[in-house]
Design a protein around this motif. Structure first.
Motif, PDB file in Angstrom:
ATOM      1  N   GLU A 169      31.895  35.927  49.920  1.00 43.57           N
ATOM      2  CA  GLU A 169      32.959  35.156  49.269  1.00 43.57           C
ATOM      3  C   GLU A 169      34.322  35.515  49.880  1.00 43.57           C
ATOM      4  O   GLU A 169      35.125  34.648  50.234  1.00 43.57           O
ATOM      5  N   ARG A 170      34.557  36.828  50.029  1.00 43.34           N
ATOM      6  CA  ARG A 170      35.851  37.263  50.572  1.00 43.34           C
ATOM      7  C   ARG A 170      36.003  36.818  52.027  1.00 43.34           C
ATOM      8  O   ARG A 170      37.079  36.383  52.440  1.00 43.34           O
ATOM      9  N   LYS A 179      37.981  32.364  40.110  1.00 40.29           N
ATOM     10  CA  LYS A 179      36.521  32.486  40.238  1.00 40.29           C
ATOM     11  C   LYS A 179      36.071  33.920  39.977  1.00 40.29           C
ATOM     12  O   LYS A 179      35.033  34.155  39.379  1.00 40.29           O
ATOM     13  N   SER A 180      36.901  34.874  40.422  1.00 35.78           N
ATOM     14  CA  SER A 180      36.507  36.274  40.245  1.00 35.78           C
ATOM     15  C   SER A 180      36.478  36.663  38.765  1.00 35.78           C
ATOM     16  O   SER A 180      35.880  37.644  38.391  1.00 35.78           O
ATOM     17  N   THR A 239      40.497  31.827  44.151  1.00 39.77           N
ATOM     18  CA  THR A 239      39.700  33.052  44.301  1.00 39.77           C
ATOM     19  C   THR A 239      39.862  33.948  43.071  1.00 39.77           C
ATOM     20  O   THR A 239      38.878  34.481  42.533  1.00 39.77           O
ATOM     21  N   ILE A 286      39.474  40.751  45.420  1.00 38.58           N
ATOM     22  CA  ILE A 286      38.014  40.716  45.223  1.00 38.58           C
ATOM     23  C   ILE A 286      37.320  41.681  46.184  1.00 38.58           C
ATOM     24  O   ILE A 286      37.848  42.008  47.251  1.00 38.58           O
ATOM     25  N   GLU A 345      44.490  28.767  47.653  1.00 36.34           N
ATOM     26  CA  GLU A 345      43.259  29.512  48.000  1.00 36.34           C
ATOM     27  C   GLU A 345      43.194  30.834  47.233  1.00 36.34           C
ATOM     28  O   GLU A 345      42.149  31.209  46.703  1.00 36.34           O
ATOM     29  N   ALA A 397      34.760  34.177  53.352  1.00 38.82           N
ATOM     30  CA  ALA A 397      35.018  32.724  53.365  1.00 38.82           C
ATOM     31  C   ALA A 397      36.493  32.438  53.064  1.00 38.82           C
ATOM     32  O   ALA A 397      37.131  31.607  53.721  1.00 38.82           O
ATOM     33  N   VAL A 398      37.061  33.145  52.062  1.00 32.74           N
ATOM     34  CA  VAL A 398      38.477  32.904  51.719  1.00 32.74           C
ATOM     35  C   VAL A 398      39.376  33.401  52.859  1.00 32.74           C
ATOM     36  O   VAL A 398      40.348  32.738  53.235  1.00 32.74           O
TER      37      VAL A 398
END
Ligand code: ADP
Ligand code: ASP
Ligand code: MG
Length: 461
Positions: free
Chosen positions: A93-94, A144-145, A141, A88, A137, A96-97
């Motif tokens: 967002e990135r 979601k992406s 991700t 991503i 995880e 957070a992951v």
């Protein structure tokens, strides 16, 4: 994709090679995005990660532990963070992951080497679980992406097991309640739960694992608990083949495999599917579809209740040991076998193949276990000989005993190979124990003769 409260969920399990990096995870997300009903995803660790974790414990001692562990943790950090960057675009967002990945690895990096050897299996399971923890995880991700609403659930909350670290036995009754309670609310919200394969927890909340390759079993446990008719196992080959396709170039996909044959195939070496998963699926009436993540349009193989006709596959199991026991001449004419099996039962040693005569009994077992105490106890009433560096080569099919000429083909091929033991307990499989060095050649020769025979039969019918 859409979810509805009334439709039956489908379970999709992705193996290590299917989640080997960013491109692979995109392929996984694409498959899930195209599903039309409620969907549950089960994931293994990234390819090679479980092996590295396993090697760490095997090759470390108290002195080398801290250095080896931190080296491996940094390696895993790099692999997963690099894949994330390709998965991503940068942004909150990135970040957070990336933080979640760091957090999982930071917790692992402080694991202590146990004071006594008895603590090693528990440590091993804590460590092994990290591969699957990270992959949840990464998969959430990826989903979601591609616009798929998804959430990571912890298998420790729904896969309850005993405390036999390394090969924990699932508590089917507890799982039967925990899975629906833990999963269905998310399906009802139209969310795709993503769950670690392979791991669970015991009644004290300690992490356990189901045995190597155990993610297949997780998928079936979840499927059976949700009452689904079918589970899809996504992997890196086109289905179940007539031999390991990475080893035999002429191997062919078997479109349909009977449960009975699939149990034998998986137990005797076809790594593509875990044998406990097949057994549980068979007991629960859950059909299994094996498909290639990278060629999703291919049909793959279906494991179901219809028996496969005639020859199906040749498989090889390495790391086997054979124990030969010879009754002392003074032994009674009866009771010898009972004694041998009583000892095996007490040591909880599963036996693969057995052959017996009046004075001799030979059996094969998994070589990874420590045989010294077992050998010692058997020696109290028999002469014991242990043979190692051997493999089993098994022909699996249906009607092997009944099909005219089939055994003749098999034996004419085996004729050129020194054999330690032959076992044919049913018409579904026949196994030969041979030297490790001979086994690849034997698989190859058996496979070409049996495939050739099938072609001749087809053309004359
Ligand atoms: P996953 O990571 O998807 O669970 P595995 O590595 O456990 O995948 O199993 C897939 C591998 O199984 C294939 O790459 C193949 O080399 C091996 N394999 C062994 N025997 C067979 C067989 N008869 N049919 C298909 N694959 C087989
Ligand atoms: N990651 C685990 C293993 O390599 C479980 C699995 O792949 O099914 O054994
Ligand atoms: Mg596997």
């Amino acid at each position: 994709m859409s979810n509805s409260k009334d439709s039956i969920p489908c379970i999709h399990k992705f193996g290590g090679t299917s989640v080997g990096g960013a491109e692979e995870l995109k392929a996984v997300a694409n498959i899930i995005r195209n599903q039309t009903g409620p969907t549950v995803v089960v994931v293994s660790a990234m390819a090679g990660v479980s092996d590295s974790l396993n090697n760490l414990l095997t090759n470390s001692d108290e002195g080398s532990w801290t250095t080896s562990l931190s080296k491996l943790v940094e390696d895993l950090r790099n692999r997963h963070q690099n894949a994330l960057i390709k998965l991503i675009e940068g942004g909150p967002e990135r970040i957070a992951v990336a933080d979640k990945i760091d957090h999982i690895l930071d917790e692992v990096s402080v694991l202590k080497f146990p004071e006594s050897e008895t603590g090693l299996p528990e440590l091993s399971d804590q460590l092994m679980a990290v591969g699957e923890d990270l992959m949840v995880e990464m998969t959430v991700t990826a989903l979601k992406s591609q616009g798929v609403l998804s959430i990571g659930l912890d298998a420790r909350d729904i896969i309850c097991t005993d405390s036999d670290f390394g090969s924990a036995v699932p508590d089917i009754e507890a799982i039967g309640h925990l899975v629906p309670d833990g999963v269905i609310p998310f399906l009802d919200l139209g969310t795709v739960p993503v769950i670690q394969g392979f791991i669970g927890s015991d009644t004290e909340g300690r992490t356990t694992t189901l045995g190597r390759g155990g993610s297949d079993l997780t998928a079936v446990l979840i499927g059976a608990a949700l009452g689904v008719p079918k589970v899809v196992l996504w992997t890196d080959v086109d289905g179940i083949y007539s031999a390991d396709p990475n080893f035999i170039a002429t191997a062919e996909v078997i479109p349909e495999v009977g449960f009975g044959e699939a149990v034998e195939l998986s137990y005797f070496g076809a790594k593509v599917i875990h044998s406990a998963a097949v057994k549980h699926a068979m007991a629960q009436g859950v059909l299994l579809r094996i498909k290639n993540t990278f060629k999703p349009n291919l049909k793959g193989s279906l494991i179901h209740f219809k028996a496969t006709e005639t020859f199906a596959a040749v498989v090889r199991k390495k790391d086997v040991a054979m124990i030969e026991v010879e009754a002392f001449p003074t032994a009674l004419a009866y009771g010898f076998l009972a004694r041998v099996f009583e000892v095996l039962g007490r040591y909880q040693v599963p036996v693969d193949l057995v052959a017996t005569s009046h004075r001799y009994t030979a059996f094969t077992i998994d070589r990874s276990q420590d045989l010294s105490e077992l050998q010692c106890e058997l020696s109290t009433f028999s002469e014991v000989r242990v043979v190692t560096d051997i493999s089993t080569v098994t022909v699996v099919g249906r009607g092997l005993l009944r099909e005219s000429g089939l055994n003749a083909t098999v034996f004419s091929v085996v004729d050129k190979t020194p054999v330690y033991l032959i076992s044919q307990a049913s018409d579904v499989s026949i196994s030969f124990v041979v030297d490790d060095a001979e086994s690849p050649k034997l698989v190859s020769r058996l496979h070409s003769s049996l495939i050739e025979r099938r072609m001749v039969q087809k053309s004359s019918s």
